[in-house]
Design a protein around this motif. Structure first.
Motif, PDB file in Angstrom:
ATOM      1  N   SER A  12     -32.284   6.344 -17.220  1.00 53.23           N
ATOM      2  CA  SER A  12     -33.300   6.652 -18.225  1.00 53.23           C
ATOM      3  C   SER A  12     -34.573   7.171 -17.564  1.00 53.23           C
ATOM      4  CB  SER A  12     -33.654   5.402 -19.040  1.00 53.23           C
ATOM      5  OG  SER A  12     -32.531   4.900 -19.736  1.00 53.23           O
ATOM      6  N   ARG A  50     -38.784   8.413 -19.006  1.00 53.85           N
ATOM      7  CA  ARG A  50     -39.708   8.575 -20.127  1.00 53.85           C
ATOM      8  C   ARG A  50     -40.747   9.621 -19.763  1.00 53.85           C
ATOM      9  NH1 ARG A  50     -44.460   4.744 -22.519  1.00 53.85           N
ATOM     10  NH2 ARG A  50     -44.137   5.130 -24.740  1.00 53.85           N
ATOM     11  N   TYR A  99     -44.334  11.239 -26.512  1.00 53.30           N
ATOM     12  CA  TYR A  99     -43.435  10.650 -25.530  1.00 53.30           C
ATOM     13  C   TYR A  99     -42.000  11.105 -25.812  1.00 53.30           C
ATOM     14  CZ  TYR A  99     -47.456   7.518 -25.178  1.00 53.30           C
ATOM     15  OH  TYR A  99     -48.719   7.010 -25.044  1.00 53.30           O
ATOM     16  N   GLN A 110     -38.436   9.430 -24.749  1.00 57.28           N
ATOM     17  CA  GLN A 110     -37.611   8.432 -24.077  1.00 57.28           C
ATOM     18  C   GLN A 110     -36.207   8.987 -23.968  1.00 57.28           C
ATOM     19  OE1 GLN A 110     -38.439   5.369 -22.725  1.00 57.28           O
ATOM     20  NE2 GLN A 110     -36.331   5.391 -21.948  1.00 57.28           N
TER      21      GLN A 110
END
Length: 116
Positions: free
Chosen positions: A17, A19, A79, A81
């Motif tokens: 992951s 961000r 943002y 994610q």
């Protein structure tokens, strides 16, 4: 004019992951849309996700269920994610701001590399 400053790119293994963040400043009042585009080597720039100043979101089919776009309460920062990243997500990611006149502004871009 609108200035966009991106951060959060980097190198991650597949399945990982990241961000991304993008802070907007300048003439950003009024209805607008913020979002992310990406461009992989040898390919055209493509839409990843957008969010309106009212909170409505839109996603490319290729990222639905894996990426989430959001904005802060002041609506000056967006943002992205990104979960379950794939090598195919490797690209330069560009923050985008579209004002009420339909004028587009892009940030300088941040590199996202997903290794297999």
């Amino acid at each position: 004019q609108v200035q966009l400053v991106e951060s959060g790119g980097g190198l991650v293994q597949a399945g990982g992951s990241l961000r991304l963040s993008c802070a907007a400043s300048g003439f950003i009042s009024g209805d607008n849309i913020m979002g992310w585009y990406r461009q992989a080597p040898g390919k055209q720039r493509e839409l990843v996700a957008t969010v309106t100043s009212g909170g409505s979101t839109n996603y490319a089919d290729s990222v639905k269920g894996r990426f989430t776009i959001s904005r802060d309460n002041a609506k000056t920062t967006v943002y992205l994610q990104m979960n379950s990243l794939k090598p195919g997500d490797t690209a330069v990611y560009y923050c985008n701001f579209r004002n009420y006149r339909g004028t587009n502004f892009f940030g300088p871009g941040t590199q996202v590399t997903v290794s297999s």
